[in-house]
Motif scaffolding. Structure first.
Motif, mmCIF file in Angstrom:
data_model
loop_
_atom_site.group_PDB
_atom_site.id
_atom_site.type_symbol
_atom_site.label_atom_id
_atom_site.label_comp_id
_atom_site.label_asym_id
_atom_site.label_seq_id
_atom_site.Cartn_x
_atom_site.Cartn_y
_atom_site.Cartn_z
ATOM 1 N N ASN C 10 5.261 10.472 -3.534
ATOM 2 C CA ASN C 10 5.066 9.050 -3.812
ATOM 3 C C ASN C 10 3.805 8.549 -3.114
ATOM 4 N N GLU C 11 3.672 7.267 -3.019
ATOM 5 C CA GLU C 11 2.407 6.665 -2.600
ATOM 6 C C GLU C 11 2.388 6.294 -1.124
ATOM 7 N N TRP C 12 3.455 6.622 -0.353
ATOM 8 C CA TRP C 12 3.550 6.097 1.003
ATOM 9 C C TRP C 12 2.432 6.571 1.920
ATOM 10 N N GLY C 14 -0.559 7.543 1.083
ATOM 11 C CA GLY C 14 -1.802 6.903 0.656
ATOM 12 C C GLY C 14 -1.889 5.457 1.092
ATOM 13 N N LEU C 15 -0.783 4.732 1.029
ATOM 14 C CA LEU C 15 -0.809 3.330 1.435
ATOM 15 C C LEU C 15 -1.064 3.211 2.936
ATOM 16 N N HIS C 17 -2.764 5.346 4.759
ATOM 17 C CA HIS C 17 -4.199 5.596 4.902
ATOM 18 C C HIS C 17 -4.999 4.341 4.575
ATOM 19 N N SER C 18 -4.600 3.697 3.485
ATOM 20 C CA SER C 18 -5.340 2.525 3.026
ATOM 21 C C SER C 18 -5.348 1.440 4.096
ATOM 22 N N ALA C 21 -7.499 2.672 7.180
ATOM 23 C CA ALA C 21 -8.933 2.692 6.879
ATOM 24 C C ALA C 21 -9.477 1.275 6.777
ATOM 25 N N PRO C 126 3.405 0.660 7.218
ATOM 26 C CA PRO C 126 2.056 0.116 6.996
ATOM 27 C C PRO C 126 1.821 -1.236 7.663
ATOM 28 N N ASP C 127 2.882 -1.898 8.057
ATOM 29 C CA ASP C 127 2.731 -3.224 8.662
ATOM 30 C C ASP C 127 2.909 -3.216 10.180
#
Lengths: 268, 268, 268
Positions: C10-12, C14-15, C17-18, C21, C126-127
């Motif tokens: 899934n996208e976890w 990548g998110l 990283h986003s 970055a 991510p938060d």
């Protein structure tokens, strides 16, 4: 540019990145693939050679598929085109240097200025190949990595060649992917040599049975479930089926399975 | 920001990175996922749209899930919010541009100043999408990529909508993950519309049987093996089970399986 | 340096990283692995600790294996060696801080100057963790992340210890890899304590049967199909077989399977 058979399930790829980024933080690291079938040197060699046209000349290519880790020499090679390759002396790099004009300089990685102390005999890459790659990428001349060796002494891999006769090619499966597409060891020149280049349709015979397949140029050329053949992005003749069917499953094929190609009804 | 269904078993992702880094070495490339279920345009479109809140406005999003490679137009879109998207004209990008305020400018990638010569018709991304993405990321205006096209002519995807009636929702499985959690095409508003928003517990019925599930807000709200429902990070109602049990296996579900949600004993 | 059990489907990853970055574009992000067995805190803790020798001191390590997301404290730790670790307070980081000299400062991530608004309770990384990691990597002092907490209050993981007696070790499988190699919870000191250090050959007994295995130092020491034992790159005694055979399959082992080691014929 980093390719290996390490897989993604453990930390090996990440540790190699960590070591290279520590030495050459200004050089980006691009992963080509780490899912080379385990220990399959020939698969890795093919993938490297087929990828060369997409890779910048100034990128250093690190390849690690190493069934004999600790036994084979650890080498770096500069090709006639100026490209540098790093990896074990087991043939993994040999097809890539062939498509890059052959070898200009070859060295064994022996310099203790470059290598890190070996942390583990069974995982030498971060202490030998990775520092060698990072130093080359930041401009260290290849001669500084270790002793010059005779290119003629390096291992090379031999590809299984198809048997080509008029109207018939006996070939084998060299790879397949998650879409069920099956790559054969057949190049455009082989079809020409067999007089099958002009055939709009080929008979594809496997041990489990035979199908007829239209020639096409892209995956979308085929209706759902229908078989087709096309040259894949790497230039290998590939058996496909219209989505979502799998040619691999339909024909019961696996790595190295034999496949016979003829014109349908003998009409080429 | 790069998403595709290429998988990780071959070299395609790495070659795309290689081409983009060659054109725009100063722009970092972040992989969102390359394991979109093969050729599932709708899954890819959902993932892109749900990821937008986490992605910087100035990042260019490249999406490649392309069952008709070589047949669909290759497009770049600038949204009302200024975000740029690149991918095939098959609807993959459509949910992402919806959540970004709609389309300001759309172009077909046709400029030979931008594209590389096509190396393989069955793998056009490194020669079309990748250079387009890299040029946008380094500041090239979108108009330089090719011919302006009418946004109304672009393909969009349609989501299966749940059937909502008082006390009952008929929905379907849109995704699941390695923890066995099952996403349904149900948003918070659907629960409200069915009058089920206040229910502390829901009856979850699949073809294979039914369970009762408590509402929760995070995975740790549920005891081992117990079923629960919560809104997942992307805002979809999700069936979970207390670790280490799998809701997917327990209910015998798969992609697109129907699921019925009601209040237990009719009490909402 | 980022490790998790998110998987790659899934996208976890990548998110995350986003987000990182976006906050610290100048800091490269290296993925150590995201395929920690789901929710296996001890596996993750071991991998982190074993990887420390390869990781730069100034790299911030982010670990996320979090069965109780939203319930455990979210922490950052600075070790005596100056290394910073970020992750949940569930013991995941504890073996890594042990091998880094213990804790100098520990904080709970609570500062709203650092955290982003929580987008989803079931995916807080991510938060919370990601901004904390990115800020540490760009030089923010750890005290700015939130409230100082007592190191003695932090969760730690306990490893299963082997039972060692003269001539015999009762141990268990702690991991295995795609090559079929099987790691045991046995360190060099355990062999010494059992008086088995000098044995050129060990008897390896599993529930399904027993084999004899030569000692070696690297994978290539063993002929095809033959069993061997060696200390793997991480320092764990590992059962291997000469390529391409799998020790895991041959002995019918799985995670946590018991294994008994003795000298063949009682001769140590």
């Amino acid at each position: 540019m980093f390719v290996s058979d390490f897989g993604l399930g453990n930390e090996w790829v990440g540790l190699c990145h960590s070591v290279m980024a520590g030495i050459a933080p200004e050089c980006p690291i691009i992963d080509l693939s780490h899912l080379i079938r385990p220990l399959e040197v020939v698969s890795g060699a093919l993938l490297l050679a087929d990828s060369v046209p997409y890779i910048r000349e100034d990128a250093v290519i690190l390849g690690v598929v190493e069934p004999n880790v600790g036994k084979d020499r650890e080498i770096a090679v500069e090709t006639a085109s100026g490209r540098c390759l790093v990896g074990p002396d087991n043939g993994l790099l040999s097809l890539a240097w062939e498509v890059s004009g052959g070898i200009r300089t070859a060295v064994e990685i022996t310099s203790t200025d470059i290598m890190r102390p070996i942390h583990a005999e069974s995982f030498r890459a971060p202490d030998t190949f990775c520092p060698a790659t990072a130093h080359l990428a930041s401009g260290t001349p290849i001669e500084r990595l270790g002793d010059i060796i005779d290119p003629a002494s390096l291992a090379v891999v031999a590809l299984a060649e198809p048997e080509v006769e008029p109207g018939r090619i006996c070939c084998e499966v060299i790879d397949f992917n998650r879409f069920g597409n099956v790559q054969l060891n057949v190049r455009p020149g082989d079809l020409v040599a067999a007089g099958l280049e002009g055939a709009k349709r080929l008979r594809v015979e496997a041990v489990s049975g035979a199908v007829e397949a239209d020639r096409g140029s892209t995956y979308a050329d085929f209706a759902a479930g229908e078989y087709g053949v096309l040259f894949d992005p790497r230039g290998w003749l590939t058996i496909v089926r219209g989505n979502p069917a799998s040619a691999l499953d339909g024909l019961g094929l696996a790595l190295a399975s034999p496949v016979w190609l003829t014109a349908p009804d003998g009409s080429a």
